[in-house]
Design an enzyme around this catalytic site. Structure first.
Site: not given
Length: 196
Positions: A59, A118
């Site tokens: 990401i 995250h």
């Protein structure tokens, strides 16, 4: 992802690789073998390939991307060319596109939505804060971006939510793989804290 990429580029050969040593080990315990990026590149070299395109499914540009770039660096002498693509959220333009996708079907949401990434302890975790700021700058006040291990933190997001006092909040993992972080952190700790 592999199937969609193969369908989009049928003339290319695809080789999957995993950067997470933990996931590779866990899968091996189940009898599933996954190659590291370096192993995958060397396998392709042994098959006669001289040009590679390496595309991560990360990401943000964090620790896993650093590890991938090191692997590519060590494999460079064996190839004529290796090109490395960027992670999903790499530029302002990338963030704009992701915002359009994340908010397209929900323009009149009654509840607030918190996307939970995250994150990490590196400067790249600021990408999540930028995404959150950009949503607010676009007038998307009911959309928030937070992280499990970086910034914005749960506490920072709780402060935003306390200001607007929404009646309901939907937590959405901003993760490619929704494993333990989704079960333990998002559906566990985060949900409990929001319900308080």
């Amino acid at each position: 992802i592999n199937a969609k990429a193969q369908a989009a580029f049928p003339e290319l050969k695809f080789q999957e690789a995993y950067t997470s040593r933990i996931i590779i080990r866990r899968l091996k315990e189940r009898g599933i073998t996954k190659l590291t990026p370096l192993d995958a590149m060397l396998k392709l070299r042994s098959e006669g390939y001289t040009h590679l395109i390496v595309q991560s499914t990360n990401i943000i540009d964090g620790v896993e991307m650093e590890s991938l770039r090191r692997d590519v660096e060590s494999a460079l002498p064996f190839f004529k060319e290796i090109r490395v693509g960027t992670p999903l959220l790499y530029s302002v333009e990338d963030c704009e596109k992701v915002i359009d996708i994340l908010t397209a079907e929900q323009p009149e949401k009654k509840e607030d939505i918190v996307y939970v990434g995250h994150g990490n302890q590196l400067p790249s975790t600021a990408t999540y804060a930028m995404l959150d700021f950009m949503m607010k700058a676009h007038g998307l006040k009911k959309f928030h971006v937070s992280t499990i291990e970086g910034y914005p933190t749960l506490d920072a997001t709780l402060l935003q939510l306390k200001e607007t006092r929404p009646k309901s909040v939907t937590l959405v993992p901003l993760l490619l793989v929704c494993g333990n972080h989704t079960k333990e952190d998002i559906a566990g700790v985060w949900k409990t804290e929001l319900e308080k």
